[in-house]
Design a protein around this motif. Structure first.
Motif, short mmCIF file in Angstrom:
data_model
loop_
_atom_site.label_atom_id
_atom_site.label_comp_id
_atom_site.label_asym_id
_atom_site.label_seq_id
_atom_site.Cartn_x
_atom_site.Cartn_y
_atom_site.Cartn_z
N ALA A 18 15.95 39.95 -22.18
CA ALA A 18 15.09 41.07 -22.56
C ALA A 18 13.62 40.67 -22.54
N ALA A 19 13.32 39.45 -22.96
CA ALA A 19 11.94 38.98 -22.95
C ALA A 19 11.40 38.91 -21.53
N ILE A 20 12.24 38.43 -20.61
CA ILE A 20 11.83 38.35 -19.21
C ILE A 20 11.75 39.75 -18.60
N GLY A 21 12.77 40.55 -18.83
CA GLY A 21 12.83 41.87 -18.22
C GLY A 21 11.79 42.85 -18.74
N SER A 22 11.32 42.66 -19.97
CA SER A 22 10.35 43.59 -20.56
C SER A 22 8.90 43.16 -20.31
N ARG A 23 8.73 42.01 -19.66
CA ARG A 23 7.38 41.60 -19.31
C ARG A 23 6.87 42.45 -18.14
N PHE A 24 5.70 43.02 -18.31
CA PHE A 24 5.06 43.73 -17.21
C PHE A 24 3.55 43.68 -17.43
N TRP A 116 -0.99 52.85 -4.77
CA TRP A 116 -1.03 54.31 -4.80
C TRP A 116 -0.15 54.88 -5.89
N SER A 117 0.89 54.18 -6.28
CA SER A 117 1.71 54.66 -7.40
C SER A 117 0.91 54.60 -8.70
N LEU A 118 0.16 53.51 -8.87
CA LEU A 118 -0.67 53.38 -10.07
C LEU A 118 -1.77 54.44 -10.08
N TYR A 119 -2.48 54.56 -8.97
CA TYR A 119 -3.55 55.55 -8.91
C TYR A 119 -3.01 56.97 -9.05
N ALA A 217 0.33 46.04 -26.89
CA ALA A 217 0.23 47.16 -25.95
C ALA A 217 0.01 48.48 -26.67
N ASP A 218 -0.81 49.32 -26.06
CA ASP A 218 -0.98 50.70 -26.52
C ASP A 218 0.16 51.51 -25.92
N VAL A 219 1.18 51.77 -26.71
CA VAL A 219 2.38 52.43 -26.18
C VAL A 219 2.11 53.89 -25.83
N SER A 220 1.02 54.44 -26.33
CA SER A 220 0.71 55.85 -26.05
C SER A 220 -0.07 56.03 -24.75
N ALA A 221 -0.54 54.94 -24.17
CA ALA A 221 -1.36 55.03 -22.96
C ALA A 221 -0.47 55.33 -21.75
N ARG A 222 -0.85 56.33 -20.99
CA ARG A 222 -0.07 56.75 -19.83
C ARG A 222 0.09 55.61 -18.82
N VAL A 223 -0.96 54.82 -18.66
CA VAL A 223 -0.91 53.75 -17.66
C VAL A 223 0.19 52.75 -17.94
N PHE A 226 3.70 52.76 -16.22
CA PHE A 226 3.83 52.32 -14.84
C PHE A 226 4.56 50.99 -14.78
N HIS A 227 5.69 50.98 -14.11
CA HIS A 227 6.47 49.76 -13.94
C HIS A 227 6.84 49.60 -12.47
N THR A 228 6.58 48.44 -11.94
CA THR A 228 6.83 48.20 -10.52
C THR A 228 8.30 47.94 -10.25
#
Length: 241
Positions: A18-24, A116-119, A217-223, A226-228
């Motif tokens: 979970a620690a590895i998988g939740s890193r972004f 382009w996904s992020l933008y 992390a700001d969990v409320s931030a829309r950005v 984004f997960h690759t």
């Protein structure tokens, strides 16, 4: 051989995964301070990363408070100047090639999809250069994280030390998850090394490896939604029997 290391049993494998998988790469942080003791704990854990013949090539600079804020001002000003005058590109050039000089598939395709996904998530469309510049500059504000980290290596070291460094950085980012923290590794800083290295007090024989944002992390931030994507194992693995 260290007996406790040999005999240690990972009692909760799911938490490791979970620690590895939740890193972004988090791109919006809360201003909540991170205690120095916590940062030191994370660095101590990361220092167990492997390195060729135990060279341990990493050098870490931690920026908080005024030192962080003044570096943000310097680099953002340089970033703005570079946008206004592209001829300054040779002044702000990274010391080693992080990306290839010539892009080919499938790497260019993944890069474009990522950008382009992020933008797109942020409502930035092609041609909106001012908004793209503003979003890119978020890197140089540490995405508002209260802790900025700069990593250097002695120039005398070989390219293998960058492999070692990658394992150290990943260990640090995974350890951060165990403390409820998030990170964003950032090669974007490398082009501004001529400003960063003297600011942090790095010696003349040191080279920038990358920077990193660290915080909650700001969990409320829309950005941060984004997960690759990742390629399936079958696409990059060959079984040789």
């Amino acid at each position: 051989m260290n007996t406790p290391q040999v005999s240690t049993t990972v009692a909760d494998p799911a938490s490791v995964a979970a620690a590895i998988g939740s890193r972004f790469s988090v791109r919006a942080f809360l201003p909540t301070p991170v205690p120095r003791a916590t940062i030191e704990k994370l660095l101590a854990i990361a220092s167990r990363a492997p390195s060729g013949t135990n060279t341990q090539p990493w050098k870490v600079y931690v920026l908080q408070g005024p030192s962080r804020d003044s570096l943000v001002e310097k680099v953002c000003a340089a970033h703005d100047a570079l946008a206004a005058n592209p001829s300054l590109a040779d002044t702000y050039r990274e010391e080693y090639d992080y990306y290839p000089q010539k892009w080919v598939s499938p790497y260019i395709d993944r890069r474009r999809e990522n950008g382009w996904s992020l933008y797109g998530l942020l409502g930035i469309v092609k041609g909106e250069k001012a908004r793209m510049h503003e979003q890119h500059q978020r890197n140089f504000r540490f995405f508002d994280a209260p802790v900025g980290l700069m990593f250097t290596v002695d120039r005398i070291m070989g390219r293998g030390s960058l492999v070692d460094y990658g394992m150290f950085l990943q260990s640090l980012m995974v350890a951060a998850r165990a403390e409820g923290l998030h990170t964003c590794p950032q090669a974007a800083w490398n082009g501004f090394a001529r400003l960063i290295l003297p600011h942090i007090g790095a010696g003349p024989d040191e080279m920038m490896v990358c920077g990193m944002s660290l915080g909650y992390a700001d969990v409320s931030a829309r950005v941060n939604s984004f997960h690759t994507p990742r390629e399936p194992v079958a696409s990059f693995t060959r079984w040789v029997e």
